[in-house]
Design an enzyme around this catalytic site. Structure first.
Site, mmCIF file in Angstrom:
data_model
loop_
_atom_site.group_PDB
_atom_site.id
_atom_site.type_symbol
_atom_site.label_atom_id
_atom_site.label_comp_id
_atom_site.label_asym_id
_atom_site.label_seq_id
_atom_site.Cartn_x
_atom_site.Cartn_y
_atom_site.Cartn_z
ATOM 1 N N ASN A 196 4.426 34.213 22.183
ATOM 2 C CA ASN A 196 5.794 35.421 21.490
ATOM 3 C C ASN A 196 5.950 34.947 20.789
ATOM 4 O O ASN A 196 7.293 33.848 20.671
ATOM 5 C CB ASN A 196 6.563 36.138 22.928
ATOM 6 C CG ASN A 196 7.408 36.897 22.326
ATOM 7 O OD1 ASN A 196 8.368 37.187 21.598
ATOM 8 N ND2 ASN A 196 7.993 37.588 22.906
ATOM 9 N N GLN A 197 6.576 35.044 19.828
ATOM 10 C CA GLN A 197 7.315 34.470 18.656
ATOM 11 C C GLN A 197 8.526 34.487 18.491
ATOM 12 O O GLN A 197 9.159 33.814 17.216
ATOM 13 C CB GLN A 197 6.271 34.712 16.998
ATOM 14 C CG GLN A 197 6.283 35.809 16.295
ATOM 15 C CD GLN A 197 5.616 36.292 15.391
ATOM 16 O OE1 GLN A 197 5.400 35.379 14.148
ATOM 17 N NE2 GLN A 197 4.868 37.298 14.811
ATOM 18 N N ASP A 198 8.758 35.398 19.022
ATOM 19 C CA ASP A 198 10.188 36.151 18.806
ATOM 20 C C ASP A 198 11.436 35.988 20.079
ATOM 21 O O ASP A 198 11.713 37.196 20.129
ATOM 22 C CB ASP A 198 10.792 37.041 18.345
ATOM 23 C CG ASP A 198 12.150 37.325 17.995
ATOM 24 O OD1 ASP A 198 12.837 35.988 17.772
ATOM 25 O OD2 ASP A 198 12.805 38.392 17.331
ATOM 26 N N LEU A 199 11.038 35.046 21.568
ATOM 27 C CA LEU A 199 11.307 34.911 22.375
ATOM 28 C C LEU A 199 12.775 34.194 22.261
ATOM 29 O O LEU A 199 12.270 32.706 22.467
ATOM 30 C CB LEU A 199 10.235 34.521 23.537
ATOM 31 C CG LEU A 199 10.639 34.194 25.079
ATOM 32 C CD1 LEU A 199 11.259 35.155 25.969
ATOM 33 C CD2 LEU A 199 9.961 33.558 25.660
ATOM 34 N N ASN A 230 16.919 38.408 23.831
ATOM 35 C CA ASN A 230 15.969 39.317 23.743
ATOM 36 C C ASN A 230 15.465 38.950 25.485
ATOM 37 O O ASN A 230 14.540 39.511 25.684
ATOM 38 C CB ASN A 230 14.679 38.625 23.115
ATOM 39 C CG ASN A 230 14.448 39.449 21.390
ATOM 40 O OD1 ASN A 230 15.440 39.549 20.902
ATOM 41 N ND2 ASN A 230 13.800 38.984 20.727
#
Length: 146
Positions: free
Chosen positions: A49-52, A56
């Site tokens: 997951n590139q936006d963890l 979030n």
């Protein structure tokens, strides 16, 4: 992951120019080197997951924690912690960034140098969004280069 990295690398110089060169050119050059070098030499491919990051992850009722706004990619594990290393929610200072980098790399058994490289590459790629420049991203990269 390799495709995403190639896209970031191809767009970053033009975004930097359009934004009025908001930070030193060396940050762009280092990011390009990292993206180009790491993409073709990745380890085992897994779902990442590139936006963890902390903002979030929410406390939830059906489960104790809920991850929102996933941005999935298939890539090496070292990429999976980039947003946590960079994230400002748990402190934004040289010491806080390095503490997260060291702890996540050690406890998850990740190659620290590759985590640094991916953090530099994606952080710079995400440092400009249209007319918006995220100066905190450039700060993180400077701290990692020091």
């Amino acid at each position: 992951m390799a495709e995403a990295a190639a896209g970031w690398a191809s767009r970053l110089p033009a975004k930097w120019e359009r934004a009025g060169r908001p930070f030193e050119r060396r940050l762009v050059e280092v990011a390009l080197d990292q993206l180009n070098g790491l993409a073709g030499s990745q380890g085992e491919q897994v779902l990442v997951n590139q936006d963890l990051h902390a903002a979030n992850v929410l406390r939830a009722e059906r489960e104790p924690w809920l991850v929102i706004d996933p941005k999935p990619l298939v890539g090496e594990r070292e990429f999976s912690v980039v947003a946590m290393v960079r994230g400002t929610e748990l402190g934004h200072s040289r010491a806080a960034v390095r503490r997260r980098l060291d702890r996540l790399s050690a406890e998850l058994g990740l190659d620290r140098d590759r985590v640094v490289g991916w953090t530099i590459g994606q952080t710079m790629a995400w440092s400009i969004d249209g007319d918006r420049v995220f100066t905190d991203h450039a700060e993180v990269v400077r701290w990692l280069l020091d």
